[in-house]
Motif scaffolding. Sequence first.
Motif, PDB file in Angstrom:
ATOM      1  N   LEU A  61       0.829  -1.339  -0.033  1.00 17.33           N
ATOM      2  CA  LEU A  61      -0.093   0.079  -0.045  1.00 17.33           C
ATOM      3  C   LEU A  61       0.844   1.155  -0.188  1.00 17.33           C
ATOM      4  O   LEU A  61       0.738   2.238  -0.615  1.00 17.33           O
ATOM      5  N   ALA A  62       2.024   1.353   0.798  1.00 20.29           N
ATOM      6  CA  ALA A  62       2.824   2.226   0.928  1.00 20.29           C
ATOM      7  C   ALA A  62       3.378   2.962  -0.502  1.00 20.29           C
ATOM      8  O   ALA A  62       3.254   4.099  -0.984  1.00 20.29           O
ATOM      9  N   LEU A  93       1.582   2.230  -3.318  1.00 18.96           N
ATOM     10  CA  LEU A  93       0.723   2.751  -4.425  1.00 18.96           C
ATOM     11  C   LEU A  93       0.115   4.155  -3.573  1.00 18.96           C
ATOM     12  O   LEU A  93      -0.296   4.846  -4.599  1.00 18.96           O
ATOM     13  N   VAL A  94       0.109   4.340  -2.630  1.00 22.40           N
ATOM     14  CA  VAL A  94      -0.518   5.677  -1.984  1.00 22.40           C
ATOM     15  C   VAL A  94       0.534   6.958  -2.437  1.00 22.40           C
ATOM     16  O   VAL A  94       0.241   7.924  -2.064  1.00 22.40           O
ATOM     17  N   LYS A  95       1.938   6.708  -2.862  1.00 22.46           N
ATOM     18  CA  LYS A  95       2.628   7.777  -3.611  1.00 22.46           C
ATOM     19  C   LYS A  95       2.221   8.328  -4.599  1.00 22.46           C
ATOM     20  O   LYS A  95       2.580   9.395  -4.969  1.00 22.46           O
ATOM     21  N   ILE A 149      -4.561   8.784  -4.866  1.00 24.25           N
ATOM     22  CA  ILE A 149      -4.789   7.287  -4.346  1.00 24.25           C
ATOM     23  C   ILE A 149      -4.472   7.208  -2.829  1.00 24.25           C
ATOM     24  O   ILE A 149      -3.561   7.396  -2.335  1.00 24.25           O
ATOM     25  N   GLY A 150      -5.537   7.203  -2.253  1.00 21.74           N
ATOM     26  CA  GLY A 150      -5.466   7.123  -0.655  1.00 21.74           C
ATOM     27  C   GLY A 150      -5.492   5.646  -0.197  1.00 21.74           C
ATOM     28  O   GLY A 150      -5.175   4.707  -0.823  1.00 21.74           O
ATOM     29  N   LYS A 151      -5.333   5.572   1.179  1.00 17.25           N
ATOM     30  CA  LYS A 151      -5.394   4.193   1.747  1.00 17.25           C
ATOM     31  C   LYS A 151      -6.424   3.258   1.350  1.00 17.25           C
ATOM     32  O   LYS A 151      -6.254   2.085   0.807  1.00 17.25           O
ATOM     33  N   LYS A 152      -7.449   3.774   1.394  1.00 22.14           N
ATOM     34  CA  LYS A 152      -8.769   2.787   0.869  1.00 22.14           C
ATOM     35  C   LYS A 152      -8.827   2.445  -0.427  1.00 22.14           C
ATOM     36  O   LYS A 152      -9.109   1.446  -0.983  1.00 22.14           O
ATOM     37  N   ALA A 190      -6.144   2.251  -2.307  1.00 22.56           N
ATOM     38  CA  ALA A 190      -4.808   1.303  -2.546  1.00 22.56           C
ATOM     39  C   ALA A 190      -5.443  -0.133  -2.071  1.00 22.56           C
ATOM     40  O   ALA A 190      -5.102  -1.063  -2.935  1.00 22.56           O
ATOM     41  N   GLU A 191      -5.994  -0.256  -0.821  1.00 22.57           N
ATOM     42  CA  GLU A 191      -6.601  -1.403  -0.599  1.00 22.57           C
ATOM     43  C   GLU A 191      -7.610  -1.934  -1.499  1.00 22.57           C
ATOM     44  O   GLU A 191      -7.608  -3.117  -1.840  1.00 22.57           O
TER      45      GLU A 191
END
Length: 204
Positions: free
Chosen positions: A106-107, A109-111, A115-118, A120-121
Amino acid sequence: MIASLRGSVLATGLGTLVVEVGGVGLSVLATPSTAASVRVGETATLATTLVVREDSLTLFGFATTGERDLFELVQTVSGVGPRLALAMLAIHAPQVLRAAIAGGDLATLVKVPGIGKKGAERIVLELKDKVGPVSAGGSDDAETPASATVEGEHGQVVEALVGLGWSGKQAQDAVERVVDAHPTGTHVSDVSGLLRAALRELGR
């Protein structure tokens, strides 16, 4: 659907190309690395996908069919459109993006701005079994040497970063940090090299 095109390159920008095919100049959106890989006057062959909207027809071009397929795949996730999909491939090389999705990173992807954590999940949940085999790291993710470059190039890179979702101040600060961090005499190979280094700086 236009799956590929081959023709003479009439113009290039940080994220755009104009390719002449059959006497017609086609405007193609691309990642900075793809745009930087061709030269005006040379013949380019691109894998493409045509995005149709009520008010527009937009052609996206890629260096490989694998990159195009990944661009199309990530758009099957709710909330991921062509702009965000292109940003994902601008910031991460295809093999890095595939590895992040397959491994639930996830780290990484959120770069990507947007794209936030949700989000990315959701991408990982829906695509981890669809991204295919992940190869070892390749040259697309190699470090790019960077240092001082002309002011006009700085402005181009800042503009591209803003287009990818960062604020003007974030973009300007990242470019300055990249330039300041390298010794005098080291040269960015081209504008795309400075952009890639700035993206890495923003992703720290």
